[in-house]
Write a protein that holds these residues in place. Sequence first.
Motif, PDB file in Angstrom:
ATOM      1  N   TYR A 157       0.742  -1.059   0.029  1.00 59.73           N
ATOM      2  CA  TYR A 157       0.281  -0.428  -0.060  1.00 59.73           C
ATOM      3  C   TYR A 157       0.811   1.979   0.562  1.00 59.73           C
ATOM      4  O   TYR A 157       0.608   2.160  -0.337  1.00 59.73           O
ATOM      5  CB  TYR A 157      -0.720  -0.038   0.897  1.00 59.73           C
ATOM      6  CG  TYR A 157      -1.584   1.245   1.577  1.00 59.73           C
ATOM      7  CD1 TYR A 157      -2.677   1.802   0.552  1.00 59.73           C
ATOM      8  CD2 TYR A 157      -1.131   1.749   2.488  1.00 59.73           C
ATOM      9  CE1 TYR A 157      -3.161   3.011   1.481  1.00 59.73           C
ATOM     10  CE2 TYR A 157      -1.686   3.331   2.991  1.00 59.73           C
ATOM     11  CZ  TYR A 157      -2.542   3.797   2.480  1.00 59.73           C
ATOM     12  OH  TYR A 157      -3.053   4.821   2.489  1.00 59.73           O
ATOM     13  N   LEU A 158       1.753   1.527   0.824  1.00 64.56           N
ATOM     14  CA  LEU A 158       2.686   2.839   1.236  1.00 64.56           C
ATOM     15  C   LEU A 158       3.153   2.259   0.099  1.00 64.56           C
ATOM     16  O   LEU A 158       3.225   4.079  -0.887  1.00 64.56           O
ATOM     17  CB  LEU A 158       3.974   2.441   1.692  1.00 64.56           C
ATOM     18  CG  LEU A 158       2.996   2.050   3.362  1.00 64.56           C
ATOM     19  CD1 LEU A 158       4.226   1.790   4.441  1.00 64.56           C
ATOM     20  CD2 LEU A 158       2.668   3.776   3.457  1.00 64.56           C
ATOM     21  N   LYS A 159       4.074   1.611  -1.089  1.00 61.16           N
ATOM     22  CA  LYS A 159       5.092   1.576  -2.270  1.00 61.16           C
ATOM     23  C   LYS A 159       3.917   2.190  -3.446  1.00 61.16           C
ATOM     24  O   LYS A 159       4.035   3.304  -3.681  1.00 61.16           O
ATOM     25  CB  LYS A 159       5.274   0.225  -2.192  1.00 61.16           C
ATOM     26  CG  LYS A 159       6.614  -0.048  -2.212  1.00 61.16           C
ATOM     27  CD  LYS A 159       7.250  -1.169  -2.564  1.00 61.16           C
ATOM     28  CE  LYS A 159       8.920  -1.535  -1.646  1.00 61.16           C
ATOM     29  NZ  LYS A 159       9.019  -2.467  -2.542  1.00 61.16           N
ATOM     30  N   LYS A 160       2.813   1.710  -3.238  1.00 60.95           N
ATOM     31  CA  LYS A 160       1.732   2.229  -4.823  1.00 60.95           C
ATOM     32  C   LYS A 160       1.247   3.665  -4.743  1.00 60.95           C
ATOM     33  O   LYS A 160       0.957   3.902  -4.969  1.00 60.95           O
ATOM     34  CB  LYS A 160       0.630   1.009  -4.446  1.00 60.95           C
ATOM     35  CG  LYS A 160      -0.573   1.188  -5.634  1.00 60.95           C
ATOM     36  CD  LYS A 160      -1.081   0.447  -6.196  1.00 60.95           C
ATOM     37  CE  LYS A 160      -2.003   0.648  -6.885  1.00 60.95           C
ATOM     38  NZ  LYS A 160      -2.414  -0.539  -7.966  1.00 60.95           N
ATOM     39  N   GLU A 161       1.049   4.250  -3.036  1.00 59.02           N
ATOM     40  CA  GLU A 161       1.014   5.355  -2.951  1.00 59.02           C
ATOM     41  C   GLU A 161       1.975   6.351  -3.586  1.00 59.02           C
ATOM     42  O   GLU A 161       1.591   6.879  -3.473  1.00 59.02           O
ATOM     43  CB  GLU A 161       0.581   5.648  -0.979  1.00 59.02           C
ATOM     44  CG  GLU A 161      -0.408   5.455  -0.732  1.00 59.02           C
ATOM     45  CD  GLU A 161      -1.629   6.115  -2.020  1.00 59.02           C
ATOM     46  OE1 GLU A 161      -1.771   7.427  -1.429  1.00 59.02           O
ATOM     47  OE2 GLU A 161      -2.187   5.336  -2.638  1.00 59.02           O
ATOM     48  N   LYS A 162       3.703   5.662  -2.896  1.00 59.73           N
ATOM     49  CA  LYS A 162       4.535   7.007  -3.403  1.00 59.73           C
ATOM     50  C   LYS A 162       4.501   6.726  -4.453  1.00 59.73           C
ATOM     51  O   LYS A 162       4.719   7.494  -5.517  1.00 59.73           O
ATOM     52  CB  LYS A 162       6.298   6.439  -2.442  1.00 59.73           C
ATOM     53  CG  LYS A 162       6.885   7.052  -2.786  1.00 59.73           C
ATOM     54  CD  LYS A 162       8.378   6.238  -1.929  1.00 59.73           C
ATOM     55  CE  LYS A 162       9.051   6.947  -2.234  1.00 59.73           C
ATOM     56  NZ  LYS A 162      10.577   7.073  -1.517  1.00 59.73           N
ATOM     57  N   ALA A 163       4.067   5.667  -5.514  1.00 58.64           N
ATOM     58  CA  ALA A 163       4.296   5.457  -7.137  1.00 58.64           C
ATOM     59  C   ALA A 163       3.281   6.365  -7.280  1.00 58.64           C
ATOM     60  O   ALA A 163       3.745   7.076  -8.596  1.00 58.64           O
ATOM     61  CB  ALA A 163       4.265   3.726  -7.126  1.00 58.64           C
ATOM     62  N   LYS A 164       1.821   6.553  -6.752  1.00 56.30           N
ATOM     63  CA  LYS A 164       0.804   7.704  -7.293  1.00 56.30           C
ATOM     64  C   LYS A 164       1.782   8.877  -7.576  1.00 56.30           C
ATOM     65  O   LYS A 164       1.618   9.722  -8.125  1.00 56.30           O
ATOM     66  CB  LYS A 164       0.010   7.293  -6.346  1.00 56.30           C
ATOM     67  CG  LYS A 164      -0.689   8.434  -6.895  1.00 56.30           C
ATOM     68  CD  LYS A 164      -2.116   7.718  -5.531  1.00 56.30           C
ATOM     69  CE  LYS A 164      -3.576   8.736  -5.769  1.00 56.30           C
ATOM     70  NZ  LYS A 164      -4.629   8.538  -5.389  1.00 56.30           N
ATOM     71  N   GLU A 165       2.838   9.583  -6.305  1.00 53.97           N
ATOM     72  CA  GLU A 165       3.134  11.060  -6.629  1.00 53.97           C
ATOM     73  C   GLU A 165       4.400  11.462  -6.615  1.00 53.97           C
ATOM     74  O   GLU A 165       4.505  11.624  -7.470  1.00 53.97           O
ATOM     75  CB  GLU A 165       3.731  10.621  -4.698  1.00 53.97           C
ATOM     76  CG  GLU A 165       2.722  10.792  -3.490  1.00 53.97           C
ATOM     77  CD  GLU A 165       4.056  10.954  -2.095  1.00 53.97           C
ATOM     78  OE1 GLU A 165       4.879  10.777  -2.343  1.00 53.97           O
ATOM     79  OE2 GLU A 165       3.373  10.939  -1.240  1.00 53.97           O
TER      80      GLU A 165
END
Length: 535
Positions: A393-401
Amino acid sequence: LADKLNLVATDEEVREKIINSPEFQRDGKFIGFDEYRRILAYNRIDLKDFEDSKRIEVLKEKFINVLTSSITVSEKDVMDYYKREKEKLNVEYAIVDISTVQLDKEPTKDELKNWFEKNKESFKIPEKRKGEYVIIDIEKTKGEVEVTESEIRDYWSENQFLFQIPEKRRVSRIYLKFSEKDKEKVSQKAKEIFSKLKEGENFEELAKKFSQDEKGKDGGDWGFDYTALFSEQEIKKIQEMNLNDISDPIELKDAFSILKLTEIIPASVRPLEEVSNQIKDVLLYDKAQKLAQKRGEDLAKEAKKSKSLSKIAKIKGFEVKTTPYLEKEGEPLPEDPSGSINANLFQLEVKKVSDPFMTFKGICVLQLTDIQKSRDAKFEEVESKVRESYIKYLKKEKAKEIAYALKSSISFKTLENASKEANLKYYSKEIGRLDSIEGIGFNPYIEEVIFSLKEGEVSEPLPFENGYAVFRVIKYIPPDMSDWEKEKERIRSSIEQREKNKFIQAFFERYKEELKVKFNQEAYQKVVDEILGRF
């Protein structure tokens, strides 16, 4: 239901169904009723039962045709589908894959616990079941059966179609490539070469001089192994030709092809001596399986009476094993990679014994001994799963940024340059609506979005399973309408079948609810095992 509609399957319709069944065809023709009966007898299939099953198939088809006869597809629906199927985009895109994303720090235990509390339902412990089982190993049972030479000979005589070596055709080709600009010129050249061949000029020499495929320098000889590289049109033509025939120029997608059939090796049957060991293995396995099945049936019958599989198994000398607690869709046992034991455990009541069923190693009989009901997990039990889920989840949020920052930078940079500077994967591709997208896979949502964009327009960051992607449409490629007339009936049939399937599924779901029909998985599995055991 068929009775209510006064539907019947006549003897003539059943006969036609059998005659046209692929399993009873050889070289495109029915094998004859004598051989048909021999095949059923060899596989221990009762003639009446089999023909009754075909009668039911005929009734089912009639019933479905009656139900769905009013379903039609308009010309507009067919055209819309064709256009969607054929239209393409030239796009460029960049991917932020979570496998390349680095987190600044590892999540703390408090953060993991908080994630666990918010998503407790997804970490629930599923129901688990435990049982005792016996597997009657078919390979070991082979040592107890014998196959005679006469049985091998009879099998070979009655099943020669299994050992047939197909006819082989040797082909030479002259291949002339064209583009849209020079198509007419190349077409004229192909006609000139064909005329020379008709006048008796040497095919091999003309191929060396003019052919533009990899075999041209060898006189155009493709030998017997060309089917994977030739077009369907060419393969079909080759099958129609006689020895030494030369085809008219065949127009392909981007070339003209002239073919010559130079050799035919007739179909033949592999001799008995060559396939004797192969047949012996088949017959040994068949006999061993039947013996194992009989022992499994005897074991299950007595175990059901005594309500103890382990007790009867020990008396009969079988090894009894105990499963760990298994999930229905969980990790299977090593000797049962298909998960049949897992599935059958979840069809039994506690202390009940299964009918024998097929596993990878042999015939299995199973008794359910305990059930652990589904329950809420404790954090400690699923901590590793929670960690994996939260990090994703954290990595996907960072990927989104990262993806949003990339999109912002495109206003003063090209997408390719911006991707390189950010060390992101960049692609430039031609994509159709039904294509798998490299780096992403098949994703209807993304395809729907990018096909709604105008030329030059950049998408918002689009999510997929492992990250985010940013697309820019370079060019819209309208559908090629040249195949419309050839393709429209195929598409119409495909859409009609899809709509009929949806209607039939909805009809039976409603009918099943009204009659409170229950699906008997154990009976279904027994039938499947019995059928699979014949092949």
